[in-house]
Design a protein around this motif. Structure first.
Motif, PDB file in Angstrom:
ATOM      1  N   PHE A   7       1.000  -0.691   0.294  1.00  0.00           N
ATOM      2  CA  PHE A   7       0.287   0.081  -0.258  1.00  0.00           C
ATOM      3  C   PHE A   7       0.944   1.132   0.232  1.00  0.00           C
ATOM      4  O   PHE A   7       0.519   2.448  -0.464  1.00  0.00           O
ATOM      5  CB  PHE A   7      -0.727   0.169   0.917  1.00  0.00           C
ATOM      6  CG  PHE A   7      -2.307  -0.807   0.907  1.00  0.00           C
ATOM      7  CD1 PHE A   7      -3.311  -0.904   0.294  1.00  0.00           C
ATOM      8  CD2 PHE A   7      -1.465  -1.852   2.394  1.00  0.00           C
ATOM      9  CE1 PHE A   7      -3.621  -1.785   0.823  1.00  0.00           C
ATOM     10  CE2 PHE A   7      -2.567  -3.667   1.981  1.00  0.00           C
ATOM     11  CZ  PHE A   7      -3.998  -3.051   1.236  1.00  0.00           C
ATOM     12  N   GLY A  47      -6.880 -11.042  -3.994  1.00  0.00           N
ATOM     13  CA  GLY A  47      -7.993  -9.984  -3.577  1.00  0.00           C
ATOM     14  C   GLY A  47      -7.096  -8.772  -2.302  1.00  0.00           C
ATOM     15  O   GLY A  47      -7.427  -8.483  -1.718  1.00  0.00           O
ATOM     16  N   LYS A  48      -6.306  -9.020  -2.027  1.00  0.00           N
ATOM     17  CA  LYS A  48      -5.297  -8.847  -0.403  1.00  0.00           C
ATOM     18  C   LYS A  48      -3.997  -8.272  -1.083  1.00  0.00           C
ATOM     19  O   LYS A  48      -3.270  -9.181  -1.603  1.00  0.00           O
ATOM     20  CB  LYS A  48      -5.237  -9.707   0.310  1.00  0.00           C
ATOM     21  CG  LYS A  48      -7.162  -9.875   0.888  1.00  0.00           C
ATOM     22  CD  LYS A  48      -6.428 -10.836   2.581  1.00  0.00           C
ATOM     23  CE  LYS A  48      -8.051 -11.214   2.573  1.00  0.00           C
ATOM     24  NZ  LYS A  48      -8.726 -10.504   3.738  1.00  0.00           N
ATOM     25  N   SER A  62       1.508 -13.723   2.843  1.00  0.00           N
ATOM     26  CA  SER A  62       2.612 -12.878   3.819  1.00  0.00           C
ATOM     27  C   SER A  62       3.429 -14.801   3.743  1.00  0.00           C
ATOM     28  O   SER A  62       4.884 -14.441   3.476  1.00  0.00           O
ATOM     29  CB  SER A  62       2.670 -12.515   4.635  1.00  0.00           C
ATOM     30  OG  SER A  62       1.727 -12.867   5.406  1.00  0.00           O
ATOM     31  N   LYS A 141     -18.093  -3.526   4.498  1.00  0.00           N
ATOM     32  CA  LYS A 141     -17.333  -5.082   3.861  1.00  0.00           C
ATOM     33  C   LYS A 141     -16.277  -5.374   5.226  1.00  0.00           C
ATOM     34  O   LYS A 141     -16.289  -7.046   5.162  1.00  0.00           O
ATOM     35  CB  LYS A 141     -16.514  -4.935   2.851  1.00  0.00           C
ATOM     36  CG  LYS A 141     -16.584  -6.288   1.963  1.00  0.00           C
ATOM     37  CD  LYS A 141     -15.753  -5.942   0.069  1.00  0.00           C
ATOM     38  CE  LYS A 141     -14.071  -6.662   0.982  1.00  0.00           C
ATOM     39  NZ  LYS A 141     -12.664  -6.532   0.056  1.00  0.00           N
TER      40      LYS A 141
HETATM   41  N1  LIG Z   1      -3.138 -13.704   4.604  1.00  0.00           N
HETATM   42  C1  LIG Z   1      -2.635 -12.719   4.294  1.00  0.00           C
HETATM   43  C2  LIG Z   1      -3.785 -11.840   4.773  1.00  0.00           C
HETATM   44  C3  LIG Z   1      -3.685  -9.956   3.655  1.00  0.00           C
HETATM   45  C4  LIG Z   1      -4.093  -9.127   3.991  1.00  0.00           C
HETATM   46  O1  LIG Z   1      -5.223  -9.191   4.997  1.00  0.00           O
HETATM   47  N2  LIG Z   1      -3.971  -8.232   3.410  1.00  0.00           N
HETATM   48  C5  LIG Z   1      -5.450  -7.004   4.165  1.00  0.00           C
HETATM   49  C6  LIG Z   1      -4.291  -5.604   4.579  1.00  0.00           C
HETATM   50  S1  LIG Z   1      -4.025  -5.774   5.783  1.00  0.00           S
HETATM   51  C7  LIG Z   1      -5.688  -6.648   2.135  1.00  0.00           C
HETATM   52  O2  LIG Z   1      -4.945  -6.685   1.344  1.00  0.00           O
HETATM   53  N3  LIG Z   1      -6.848  -6.477   2.625  1.00  0.00           N
HETATM   54  C8  LIG Z   1      -7.870  -6.142   1.293  1.00  0.00           C
HETATM   55  C9  LIG Z   1      -9.310  -6.447   1.068  1.00  0.00           C
HETATM   56  O3  LIG Z   1      -9.492  -7.263   2.057  1.00  0.00           O
HETATM   57  O4  LIG Z   1      -9.949  -6.237   0.329  1.00  0.00           O
HETATM   58  C10 LIG Z   1      -1.335 -12.575   4.255  1.00  0.00           C
HETATM   59  O5  LIG Z   1      -0.784 -12.987   5.127  1.00  0.00           O
HETATM   60  O6  LIG Z   1      -0.597 -12.200   3.249  1.00  0.00           O
END
Ligand SMILES: N[C@@H](CCC(=O)N[C@@H](CS)C(=O)NCC(=O)O)C(=O)O
Length: 240
Positions: A7, A47-48, A62, A141
């Motif tokens: 980000f 999506g993350k 991660s 959401k």
């Molecule tokens: N299990 C994932 C979790 C990643 C995650 O939750 N990322 C969040 C930001 S803290 C995200 O991108 N959220 C956007 C969404 O859910 O739309 C990891 O370890 O990378």
């Protein structure tokens, strides 16, 4: 060359996402060259964020990024640990990621004053007339995700109490050690640092932050990790 999708620095942190901070810290620990791209969210395979592109190989999440670095570059982020310590490290990481994270999300996204101080800025790029609509849609959401997780069914003070208990557990295990498992930072420190820095973030008024601030060892720990892995960012933030 590895590209890490993030980000970008915000809220006084190298990244507002503790998962991105974890992945970035692991990359720094690995010694592999990498570059950062803050424009990849719309193409995130799950999506993350975070995800990486390592010469065409895309790895999202991660923990899978960690495993990728371990496998491809022969890094053992748990080096020197016995089976019992590896188990403790894994359990603490998952407590932070699957429990404390949601309590922090609740504090940042559902409490109006905190939302206005932090996450609202994510929507600055949206056209002004529809900005509040988009912000409200994303907040709904997040509330839905909190409910689906289960923690969102509790009252805010109950969620904060659960989060504070996790912070106390991190402080209790860290004790007087310089890093989470001992004298040197290991993979688990990428996670513990990211989530502890998030809990201590001064922007947010939350009982979780108050719990973290009661532990001098946590503040010292975040300072040490910042100095070791983000020296320029840490100094610039301290000066500001
Ligand atoms: N299990 C994932 C979790 C990643 C995650 O939750 N990322 C969040 C930001 S803290 C995200 O991108 N959220 C956007 C969404 O859910 O739309 C990891 O370890 O990378």
């Amino acid at each position: 060359m590895i590209t890490l999708y993030t980000f970008g620095p915000a809220m006084g942190l190298p990244d507002p996402s503790p998962f991105v901070m974890k992945a970035q810290t692991l990359l720094k620990m690995s010694g592999q060259p990498y570059r950062v791209d803050t424009k990849g969210f719309s193409k995130a395979p799950k999506g993350k964020l975070p995800y990486i592109d390592d010469d065409g190989e895309v790895v999202a999440d991660s923990t899978f990024i960690r495993w990728h670095l371990e496998k491809k570059y022969k890094i053992d982020f748990d080096r020197g640990l016995g089976a019992e310590q590896r188990a403790v490290a894994w359990a603490f990481e998952k407590m932070a990621e699957d429990h404390l994270y949601w309590a922090l999300m609740d504090a940042r996204w559902t409490k109006d004053a905190n939302f206005d101080r932090g996450p609202r800025a994510f929507f600055q790029a949206a056209p002004a007339p529809i900005r509040p609509l988009i912000a409200n849609m994303v907040r709904r959401k997040v509330r839905g995700s909190l409910r689906a997780h289960g923690i969102g069914r509790h009252a805010q003070n109950e969620i904060a109490a659960l989060g504070a208990r996790s912070v106390d557990a991190i402080a209790g295990f860290l004790g007087e050690k310089p890093f989470f498992m001992g004298a040197e930072p290991l993979g688990v420190d990428a996670t513990m640092f990211a989530f502890t820095a998030g809990a201590l973030c001064p922007l947010f008024d939350t009982p979780i932050r108050s719990a973290a601030e009661r532990h001098a060892n946590l503040k010292g720990y975040v300072g040490r990790m910042m100095e070791r892995f983000y020296p320029d960012f840490g100094r610039a933030t301290a000066a500001a």
